[in-house]
Write an enzyme that holds these catalytic residues in place. Structure first.
Site, PDB file in Angstrom:
ATOM      1  N   LYS A 174       0.944  -1.211   0.001  1.00  0.00           N
ATOM      2  CA  LYS A 174       0.019   0.074  -0.010  1.00  0.00           C
ATOM      3  C   LYS A 174       0.927   1.383  -0.022  1.00  0.00           C
ATOM      4  O   LYS A 174       1.788   1.634   0.931  1.00  0.00           O
ATOM      5  CB  LYS A 174      -0.877   0.096   1.129  1.00  0.00           C
ATOM      6  CG  LYS A 174      -1.967   0.902   1.266  1.00  0.00           C
ATOM      7  CD  LYS A 174      -2.347   1.542   2.720  1.00  0.00           C
ATOM      8  CE  LYS A 174      -1.498   2.583   3.173  1.00  0.00           C
ATOM      9  NZ  LYS A 174      -1.428   4.079   2.374  1.00  0.00           N
ATOM     10  N   ALA A 176       1.681   5.530  -0.165  1.00  0.00           N
ATOM     11  CA  ALA A 176       1.148   6.600   0.498  1.00  0.00           C
ATOM     12  C   ALA A 176       0.054   7.135  -0.318  1.00  0.00           C
ATOM     13  O   ALA A 176       0.271   7.260  -1.553  1.00  0.00           O
ATOM     14  CB  ALA A 176       2.358   7.643   0.891  1.00  0.00           C
ATOM     15  N   GLU A 177      -0.856   7.694   0.349  1.00  0.00           N
ATOM     16  CA  GLU A 177      -2.215   8.289  -0.357  1.00  0.00           C
ATOM     17  C   GLU A 177      -1.507   9.522  -1.402  1.00  0.00           C
ATOM     18  O   GLU A 177      -2.283  10.122  -2.234  1.00  0.00           O
ATOM     19  CB  GLU A 177      -3.234   8.674   0.532  1.00  0.00           C
ATOM     20  CG  GLU A 177      -2.887   9.665   1.641  1.00  0.00           C
ATOM     21  CD  GLU A 177      -2.193   8.851   2.831  1.00  0.00           C
ATOM     22  OE1 GLU A 177      -2.088   7.543   2.595  1.00  0.00           O
ATOM     23  OE2 GLU A 177      -2.139   9.445   3.908  1.00  0.00           O
ATOM     24  N   GLY A 230       7.613   5.025   7.598  1.00  0.00           N
ATOM     25  CA  GLY A 230       6.724   6.015   7.832  1.00  0.00           C
ATOM     26  C   GLY A 230       6.885   6.837   9.495  1.00  0.00           C
ATOM     27  O   GLY A 230       8.094   6.321  10.035  1.00  0.00           O
ATOM     28  N   THR A 232       6.930   7.286  13.669  1.00  0.00           N
ATOM     29  CA  THR A 232       7.224   6.124  14.451  1.00  0.00           C
ATOM     30  C   THR A 232       5.583   5.950  15.104  1.00  0.00           C
ATOM     31  O   THR A 232       5.456   4.746  15.610  1.00  0.00           O
ATOM     32  CB  THR A 232       8.050   6.637  15.676  1.00  0.00           C
ATOM     33  OG1 THR A 232       9.232   7.055  15.059  1.00  0.00           O
ATOM     34  CG2 THR A 232       8.076   5.986  16.942  1.00  0.00           C
ATOM     35  N   GLY A 235       4.031   3.449  13.092  1.00  0.00           N
ATOM     36  CA  GLY A 235       5.079   2.120  13.414  1.00  0.00           C
ATOM     37  C   GLY A 235       4.611   1.425  14.487  1.00  0.00           C
ATOM     38  O   GLY A 235       4.237  -0.125  14.697  1.00  0.00           O
ATOM     39  N   GLU A 252      11.034   1.134   9.567  1.00  0.00           N
ATOM     40  CA  GLU A 252      12.055   2.141   9.049  1.00  0.00           C
ATOM     41  C   GLU A 252      11.217   3.471   9.619  1.00  0.00           C
ATOM     42  O   GLU A 252      10.206   3.925   8.732  1.00  0.00           O
ATOM     43  CB  GLU A 252      12.158   2.470   7.781  1.00  0.00           C
ATOM     44  CG  GLU A 252      13.074   1.110   7.138  1.00  0.00           C
ATOM     45  CD  GLU A 252      14.368   0.900   7.748  1.00  0.00           C
ATOM     46  OE1 GLU A 252      15.035   2.037   8.364  1.00  0.00           O
ATOM     47  OE2 GLU A 252      15.069  -0.075   7.515  1.00  0.00           O
ATOM     48  N   ARG A 280      17.787  18.831   1.664  1.00  0.00           N
ATOM     49  CA  ARG A 280      17.378  17.792   0.511  1.00  0.00           C
ATOM     50  C   ARG A 280      15.914  17.759   0.749  1.00  0.00           C
ATOM     51  O   ARG A 280      15.271  17.576   1.745  1.00  0.00           O
ATOM     52  CB  ARG A 280      18.247  16.569   0.976  1.00  0.00           C
ATOM     53  CG  ARG A 280      17.656  15.387   0.091  1.00  0.00           C
ATOM     54  CD  ARG A 280      19.056  14.333   0.098  1.00  0.00           C
ATOM     55  NE  ARG A 280      18.731  13.611   1.331  1.00  0.00           N
ATOM     56  CZ  ARG A 280      18.500  12.233   1.160  1.00  0.00           C
ATOM     57  NH1 ARG A 280      18.453  11.706  -0.231  1.00  0.00           N
ATOM     58  NH2 ARG A 280      18.601  11.418   2.121  1.00  0.00           N
ATOM     59  N   CYS A 286      13.782  11.481   6.190  1.00  0.00           N
ATOM     60  CA  CYS A 286      13.964  10.779   7.693  1.00  0.00           C
ATOM     61  C   CYS A 286      15.293  11.045   8.255  1.00  0.00           C
ATOM     62  O   CYS A 286      15.443  10.850   9.572  1.00  0.00           O
ATOM     63  CB  CYS A 286      13.644   9.541   7.662  1.00  0.00           C
ATOM     64  SG  CYS A 286      14.294   8.475   6.511  1.00  0.00           S
ATOM     65  N   GLU A 385      10.607  15.393  15.480  1.00  0.00           N
ATOM     66  CA  GLU A 385      10.949  15.595  14.105  1.00  0.00           C
ATOM     67  C   GLU A 385      10.297  16.868  13.173  1.00  0.00           C
ATOM     68  O   GLU A 385       9.319  17.001  13.350  1.00  0.00           O
ATOM     69  CB  GLU A 385      10.474  14.296  13.383  1.00  0.00           C
ATOM     70  CG  GLU A 385      11.494  13.963  12.078  1.00  0.00           C
ATOM     71  CD  GLU A 385      10.956  12.699  11.574  1.00  0.00           C
ATOM     72  OE1 GLU A 385       9.793  12.299  11.763  1.00  0.00           O
ATOM     73  OE2 GLU A 385      11.743  11.996  11.042  1.00  0.00           O
ATOM     74  N   SER A 445      23.174   7.754   2.134  1.00  0.00           N
ATOM     75  CA  SER A 445      22.455   6.646   1.674  1.00  0.00           C
ATOM     76  C   SER A 445      22.994   5.976   0.282  1.00  0.00           C
ATOM     77  O   SER A 445      23.226   6.853  -0.680  1.00  0.00           O
ATOM     78  CB  SER A 445      20.841   7.113   1.469  1.00  0.00           C
ATOM     79  OG  SER A 445      20.396   7.628   2.486  1.00  0.00           O
TER      80      SER A 445
END
Ligand SMILES: NC(=O)c1ccc[n+]([C@@H]2O[C@H](COP(=O)([O-])OP(=O)(O)OC[C@H]3O[C@@H](n4cnc5c(N)ncnc54)[C@H](O)[C@@H]3O)[C@@H](O)[C@H]2O)c1
Ligand SMILES: O=CCCC(=O)O
Length: 483
Positions: A174, A176-177, A230, A232, A235, A252, A280, A286, A385, A445
């Protein structure tokens, strides 16, 4: 590839019409990008069943065959780099140069995981018993359910789905919308590359239906693994649900990255890295720097140089124009969180806005690149965050003090520091409570390295030589041998 806007879901190798749909908006101009399929619980359950049937044959394919399909998929993604990048920019407002980079990043996971598919080795174990032989093999775990965020609508799909597919699992995902079309476009290219029906299934949904789909993914007995990227908060909900059937879970989640500048650091290196790490995608990653700690003797130099670089490098404008490097935030909610909550709280508690600090002149959800000094650890921007373009600067005196401040958090995803003292580099790298640390480097990354966090930033690792572990079970085999 044609412009890939569809109101269909991709289930069991078919582009399925769905009764309801929802609007996806371009954050740059508020225009409707398209309408996306709004899948629900019943469709999610049916999709899991298809994925479970597909798993029975996909798990028996040999690694080389899976690797070949992934390699073809990688080539197709790169061939369509421009149209995919435009789609990302329209869906999530990422400046086009960054979207082109994201497509290359997304493709790099497909290529890397195509290679790792062939290296999912087991072990032989020196036996303690003369009449027994011991070994372990790795087997695909089953159907993997996935839920992804809007900030990397291509990269988060390939990083997760291709690891599962490489291991021999099937996927129900699924997206994200805010960004369903990029996921569907990636799936379309997977189909062209030869993925069999049911191996990858994409079921977009509106935010209203996300919890019921999450519920199916986390509780259905035919789903063996859950992989989520997504917040916390979400999650934790999914982790609780997944406990009911003891699924293998990778998470994550959010971060609060410290970015530390010690007085020995080379400021010519620090500034471009601070720009990249903080701004960025307008600070909406994240791993973006969230708390910038600067040693007192270099504080003023750092601030004046960073402000100058922000004014030069961060150019607000049309996200599809490659001359611009700075776009809008994803939506009004994100903007309000930044403006009303964090900046106002900082000002109220004595911080100084050196530049920015207000909505951008282009209107919409633009927010000016902002730098605030005099930030203290108790302020909201040090504890929640930011996910936005605010450089919050905290002055510190000693190494011990800054390590304690950096680690004073329930999350630990990425951390960065800049120093030319080698002994200090080892000490600080080892002491920071994070899953990933950049030493004199603000962008780390890459598909080859393990991505993931500690504490409440998550569980498991993505990319790297460990990527397939999230989707495999290790089976120990003990053979009795006759003498
Ligand atoms: N660690 C990482 O790799 C990483 C990467 C990207 C984003 N993030 C984190 O994601 C957050 C921002 O993304 P967001 O606002 O989209 O996060 P979010 O948790 O609100 O949404 C992420 C996904 O979860 C879905 N979702 C939301 N509520 C759900 C529920 N109750 N049940 C099932 N699904 C649900 C959403 O539809 C979306 O697909 C930030 O905290 C960021 O740090 C982490
Ligand atoms: O936002 C999370 C992912 C960022 C990355 O992969 O660098």
């Amino acid at each position: 590839m044609e412009s890939f806007i569809t109101d269909k879901a991709y289930i069991n190798g078919k582009w399925e019409s769905v009764a309801d749909s929802f609007e996806v908006l371009n954050p740059y101009n508020g225009e409707v990008v398209g309408r996306a399929a709004d899948c629900d619980k019943a469709l999610a359950e049916a999709t899991v069943k298809h994925a479970h049937v597909a798993f029975q044959s996909w798990k028996n394919t040999c690694a080389k065959a899976r690797s070949s399909i992934l390699k073809k998929w990688f080539e197709l993604i790169l061939k369509n780099q421009k149209s995919l990048a435009e789609l990302i920019t329209k869906e999530n407002g990422k400046p086009i140069k960054e979207s082109i980079g994201e497509v290359a990043y997304a493709a790099s996971f497909v290529e890397w995981l195509a290679e790792e598919a062939k290296r999912n080795y087991g072990t032989t174990i020196p036996t303690p018993h003369p009449n027994k032989r011991l070994m372990s093999i790795k087997q695909p775990i089953g159907v993997a359910g996935m839920i992804t965020p809007w900030n990397f609508p291509a990269g988060m799909i390939t990083r997760k789905a291709c690891a599962a597919i490489a291991a021999g699992c099937t996927v129900v995902l699924k997206p994200a919308e805010d960004t369903p079309f990029s996921a569907l476009a990636i799936a379309k290219l997977g189909e062209e590359a030869g993925l069999p029906a049911g191996v990858l299934n994409i079921i977009p949904s509106s935010r209203e239906h996300a919890p019921e789909i999450g519920n199916v993914i986390c509780t259905h007995p035919d789903v063996a693994a859950v992989s989520f990227t997504g917040s916390t908060a979400t999650g934790k909900i999914l982790l609780g649900l997944a406990a009911s059937t003891v699924k293998k879970v990778s998470m994550e989640l959010g971060g609060l990255a410290p970015f530390i500048v010690f007085d020995s650091a080379d400021m010519n290196k620090v500034i471009p890295n601070a720009i990249a790490c903080k701004f960025r995608y307008m600070g909406q990653t994240c791993v973006c720097a969230n708390r910038i700690f600067v040693q007192e003797s270099v504080h003023d130099e750092f601030v004046s140089k960073l402000v100058a670089a922000m004014k030069k490098e961060l150019i607000l404008g049309d996200t599809l124009d490659p001359a611009n490097s700075f776009g809008p935030l994803i939506n009004e909610k994100a903007l309000e969180k930044v403006v009303e909550s964090q900046v106002e709280d900082a000002i109220k508690n004595g911080a100084t806005v050196v530049c920015g600090g207000k909505r951008g002149s282009l209107g919409g959800t633009f927010y000016e690149p902002t730098l605030i000094t005099g930030v203290t650890p108790a302020m909201k921007c040090c504890n929640e965050e930011t996910f936005g373009p605010i450089a919050a600067i905290i002055k510190f005196k000693t190494e011990d003090e800054v390590i304690a401040l950096a680690n004073d958090s329930r999350v630990g995803l990425a951390g960065y520091f800049f120093s030319n003292d080698v002994a200090q580099c080892w000490r600080v790298a080892e002491k920071l409570e994070v899953g990933m640390v950049g030493i004199n480097e603000g962008l780390m990354s890459t598909a080859e390295a393990p991505f993931g966090g500690v504490k409440e930033s998550g569980l498991g690792r993505e990319g790297s030589q460990f990527a397939l572990d999230e989707f495999t079970e290790m089976k120990y085999m003990c053979w009795g041998v006759l003498h």
